[in-house]
Design an enzyme around this catalytic site. Structure first.
Site, PDB file in Angstrom:
ATOM      1  NE  ARG A 233      -4.236  -1.454  -0.017  1.00 44.97           N
ATOM      2  CZ  ARG A 233      -4.332  -2.525  -0.802  1.00 44.97           C
ATOM      3  NH1 ARG A 233      -3.325  -2.851  -1.607  1.00 44.97           N
ATOM      4  NH2 ARG A 233      -5.424  -3.259  -0.802  1.00 44.97           N
ATOM      5  CG  ASP A 257       1.690  -2.574  -8.326  1.00 49.63           C
ATOM      6  OD1 ASP A 257       1.594  -2.239  -9.532  1.00 49.63           O
ATOM      7  OD2 ASP A 257       0.799  -3.212  -7.733  1.00 49.63           O
ATOM      8  CD  GLU A 262      -2.875   3.127  -5.218  1.00 51.92           C
ATOM      9  OE1 GLU A 262      -1.670   2.867  -5.067  1.00 51.92           O
ATOM     10  OE2 GLU A 262      -3.741   2.253  -5.389  1.00 51.92           O
ATOM     11  CG  HIS A 294      -2.976  -1.070  -6.815  1.00 58.53           C
ATOM     12  ND1 HIS A 294      -3.209  -0.369  -5.659  1.00 58.53           N
ATOM     13  CD2 HIS A 294      -3.111  -2.383  -6.478  1.00 58.53           C
ATOM     14  CE1 HIS A 294      -3.489  -1.216  -4.683  1.00 58.53           C
ATOM     15  NE2 HIS A 294      -3.428  -2.439  -5.157  1.00 58.53           N
TER      16      HIS A 294
END
Ligand code: NAI
Length: 346
Positions: A233, A257, A262, A294
Site C-alpha cells: 500500500r 506498484d 494513487e 497497482h
C-alpha cells in the site's frame, strides 16, 4: 432463484467478464459503475442489496451511514486490503467481506518482475533497442545471488516472495509483527533489517502502525544504494522522503506498484493531460524509479479467483447471515473477536 442486486463501483473492463459470468450462474445481478464509491457517488447504490468495491473506493462514516439508510447491509471488497474502510463505524451497520487471498503468486511475481526490470535495466534496454540503439552503456546491473533481501510482512504474499528470492540464492531477513517459523528465514527487528538489507520489499498491511514505515528517519538508517519495492500500500512510504532519498543517492532504486496518493490517478489514462501531483511526476522522471499502477494482482488466475470468492461471500451472507471472510474491527482481538467463538461479527 431470487436475484441479488449489487452496485459494482470503480468497474474496469478487465473486471466484467469474470463477474458477469459468475453473477449469471449464481443469481447475482451486477450493476457496473465506472465511478469510485465516495460521498458524491454513494446515491448510485440506492435500490441495490449491496455494494462491491475496490482499493480506491471510500467506505468512510458518511458513506456507510448513507448505504445503511438505503437498507444496504453488505459491502463486498474485491481485494485483500481494507485500509479504505472505517471498520469501527461499519460495526453494527454494514457487514464487510473481502477476498483475503486470490493469488499471492500474482503479487509476489510482480514484485520480482519490478526488481529484475529495475536492477537489470530492462526498461531502458527495451526502449533503446526499439530505436535500434544497441549500446550497453549505463545498463550495468548487479547479481541478486548472495544479496540480502529484507521482507517486511511474512504473510501469504511475503512468503511466496521469500520462496522466489531463495530461488535466486538470496539471503532472507524478515520482520513481521507475528513472526512464523519459516525455514531459511532469519527474523530481525526493523532497525537491523533496514541496516543490512540490499533490497527491501514491503508485504505488510497499511495500519496506523505501518503508516510511513519508510520515512525520513528510517531512510537515514538504510544501506546506501538499497532498492525499495512496494507492492503493498502506498502510504507505507512517505513519498516526499523517498524522493529526497533518491535525490541524495541514498536509495539506489524504487519499484512502486502503489503510491500514497494513487486514488485519483491510478487506473486512469492521463496521457495527454498534466498530472497535478508533483511528487509522483518527479518520482516517475527519475531514471531509477519504476512505477506500475497497482497492477500486481492483475493476472487471469487472480481475476477468476476474485470474482468467485466475492460472489461466494455475498451468497454466504445472504443465505447464512455470516461469512468466513467477514471483517470487523474486533477481528483477531483476543478478548472481543466473536468470529473466534464461531459467532457472527454482529
Ligand atoms: P497477509 O495478511 O497474508 O500478510 C500480512 C502480514 O503482515 C502478516 O504476516 C501480518 O502478521 C503482517 N503484519 C501485520 N502488521 C504488521 C506490522 N505492523 N509490521 C509488520 N508486519 C505486519 O496479507 P497478504 O495477502 O500477504 O497481503 C499483504 C499486503 O499486500 C496486503 O495488506 C495488501 O495491502 C497488499 N496487496 C497488494 C496487491 C496489489 O495488487 N499491489 C494485491 C493484494 C494485496
Amino acid at each position: 432463484m431470487q436475484t441479488t442486486r449489487i452496485a459494482f463501483f470503480d468497474a474496469k473492463p478487465y473486471d466484467l467478464p469474470a463477474f458477469e459470468a459468475q453473477g449469471k450462474v449464481r443469481g447475482i445481478e451486477f450493476k457496473f459503475f465506472d465511478t469510485q464509491l465516495n460521498r458524491d457517488t454513494v446515491d448510485l447504490a440506492k435500490g441495490s442489496d449491496g455494494v462491491c468495491v475496490f482499493v480506491n473506493d471510500t467506505l468512510d462514516a458518511p458513506v456507510i451511514d448513507r448505504l445503511h439508510s438505503f437498507g444496504i447491509r453488505i459491502a463486498a471488497l474485491r481485494c485483500a486490503g481494507y485500509n479504505n474502510v472505517d471498520l469501527s463505524h461499519a460495526f453494527g451497520r454494514l457487514h464487510v467481506v473481502r477476498v483475503p487471498a486470490y493469488s499471492p503468486y500474482a503479487v509476489a511475481e510482480h514484485a520480482m518482475a519490478l526488481l529484475l526490470t529495475s536492477i537489470r535495466r530492462v526498461h531502458k534496454a527495451y526502449n533503446r533497442t526499439r530505436e535500434f540503439n544497441f549500446s550497453l552503456s549505463g545498463l550495468t546491473g548487479f547479481d541478486l545471488h548472495g544479496k540480502t533481501v529484507g521482507v517486511v510482512g511474512t504473510g501469504r504474499i511475503g512468503r511466496v516472495f521469500i520462496d522466489i528470492c531463495r530461488g535466486f540464492g538470496m539471503k532472507i531477513l524478515a520482520y513481521d509483527k507475528f513472526p512464523a517459523d519459516l525455514e531459511g528465514v532469519t527474523y530481525a527487528e526493523l532497525p537491523r533489517l533496514f541496516a543490512e538489507s540490499d533490497i527491501i520489499s514491503l508485504h505488510c498491511p497499511l495500519t496506523e502502525e505501518t503508516h510511513h514505515l519508510i520515512n525520513r528517519d528510517t531512510i537515514g538508517s538504510l544501506k546506501k544504494g538499497v532498492v525499495i519495492i512496494n507492492t503493498s500500500r502506498g502510504a507505507l512510504i512517505d513519498s516526499e522522503a523517498l524522493l529526497d532519498g533518491i535525490k541524495s543517492r541514498k536509495i539506489g532504486a524504487a519499484c512502486l506498484d502503489v503510491y500514497e496518493e494513487e486514488s485519483d490517478i491510478f487506473f486512469h489514462d492521463f496521457s495527454g493531460h498534466i498530472v497535478e501531483d508533483d511528487t509522483l511526476a518527479r518520482l516517475i522522471s527519475m531514471p531509477n524509479v519504476i512505477v506500475t499502477s497497482h497492477q500486481a494482482f492483475l493476472t487471469e488466475e487472480a481475476l477468476k479467483n476474485i470474482a468467485e470468492t466475492t460472489v461466494s461471500n455475498i451468497l454466504a451472507f445472504q443465505e447464512r447471515g455470516m461469512c468466513e471472510n467477514e471483517l470487523c474491527y474486533h477481528c483477531g482481538k483476543q478478548d472481543s473477536c466473536r468470529k473466534k467463538r464461531q459467532e457472527r461479527c454482529f
